[in-house]
Scaffold this motif. Structure first.
Motif, short mmCIF file in Angstrom:
data_model
loop_
_atom_site.label_atom_id
_atom_site.label_comp_id
_atom_site.label_asym_id
_atom_site.label_seq_id
_atom_site.Cartn_x
_atom_site.Cartn_y
_atom_site.Cartn_z
N ASP A 45 -55.15 -13.29 -26.16
CA ASP A 45 -54.94 -13.42 -27.63
C ASP A 45 -53.45 -13.90 -27.75
OD1 ASP A 45 -54.14 -10.89 -27.48
OD2 ASP A 45 -55.41 -10.17 -28.78
N SER A 46 -52.48 -13.75 -27.09
CA SER A 46 -51.17 -14.05 -27.04
C SER A 46 -51.19 -15.74 -27.48
CB SER A 46 -50.55 -13.93 -25.92
OG SER A 46 -51.02 -14.48 -24.86
N LYS A 112 -61.42 -8.58 -21.66
CA LYS A 112 -60.26 -7.41 -21.80
C LYS A 112 -60.17 -6.78 -23.49
CE LYS A 112 -55.73 -8.53 -21.88
NZ LYS A 112 -55.11 -8.37 -23.06
#
Ligand code: KIV
Length: 266
Positions: A45-46, A112
């Motif tokens: 999600d970076s 994740k």
């Protein structure tokens, strides 16, 4: 090149060989990463920060991650793909199943999730339903507003004991791998010894089973102009991106990166 699986990673850990992981969001770089020998690709999600230009990961949606997961899958069909469940996409069990299903359908092999021991039930139930989990502990960027900033976690005896216990709890619940972010190097080494599944570090020192970086960071690209202590620019001394990716894999596998100076003290 044979397709990489969770078994590949477990064998690397068991043999004491290092695992090289990078974030990736598109087909062309996914292909380049696979060619360079990266073991695991993370659709993190970076992407909210490096692709979308937000100042945190919070605005990212499950559909954003699913879109980029499908792109990566097309570029690197043999890669082991981990996809992030973004902020509030796993707040309830029902929501967790729906979100995980969307990412697995898009091509992820694992999802994740960020947190601690409170994730245990979700991890168990996801794994039972065929969605293996990578648990992300330490600095969990989705909780930046609770943590009061992007700070090293697990400093001091009490915090260190709690983090170690949390890691053991998620591993016992069935997490297939762990990511440890911004944790003192000595604590990360103890956690890596304490659990049987692969532990991948970022800002966690040289003694985890493997390393992950945001691909933009290791290519020397930065929106803010700031570089975290745990990042090395692998473009330096290399003529092109492909060579930089190969240099990253070599440095991780040869234990040259991360070096002690990339880690944090207790
Ligand atoms: O979103 C991400 O890129 C991550 C890595 C920093 C581990 O979670």
């Amino acid at each position: 090149m044979p397709a990489k699986t969770l078994t590949t990673l477990q064998k690397l850990k068991d043999k004491g060989e290092k695992i090289a992981m990078l974030t990736c969001y598109d087909a062309t770089l996914a292909h380049a990463c696979e060619e360079a020998g990266i073991d695991v690709l993370l659709i993190g999600d970076s992407l909210g920060m490096v692709l979308q230009g937000h100042d945190s990961t919070l605005p990212v949606t499950v559909s954003d991650i699913a879109y980029h997961t499908a792109c990566v899958k097309r570029g690197a069909p043999g890669a082991l793909i981990v996809a992030d469940l973004p902020f509030m996409a796993y707040a309830t069990l029902e929501q967790t199943f729906t979100s995980a299903a969307q990412l697995m359908r898009a091509g992820a092999h694992l999802v994740k999730i960020e947190g601690a021991a409170w994730l245990a039930e979700s991890i168990r139930q996801l794994a039972e339903r065929g969605a293996p989990v990578c648990a992300h502990l330490g600095l969990t960027p989705q909780a930046v507003n609770v943590l009061g900033g992007y700070k090293v976690q697990g400093r001091g005896d009490e915090q260190a004991r709690q983090l170690l216990e949390d890691c053991v709890a998620v591993a016992e619940a069935g997490a297939a791998m762990l990511v440890l972010e911004c944790v003192p190097s000595e604590l990360a080494a103890r956690i890596t010894q304490a659990v049987s599944v692969p532990v991948i570090g970022i800002g966690a020192g040289p003694d985890t089973d493997g390393q992950v970086l945001v691909i933009h960071d290791m290519l020397g690209l930065s929106l803010s102009g700031r570089t975290a202590k745990f990042v090395r620019n692998f473009m330096q001394g290399e003529g092109n991106i492909q060579a930089a990716l190969r240099a990253y894999v070599k440095a991780v596998k040869n234990r040259e990166f991360p070096a002690p100076e990339h880690g944090f003290s207790a």
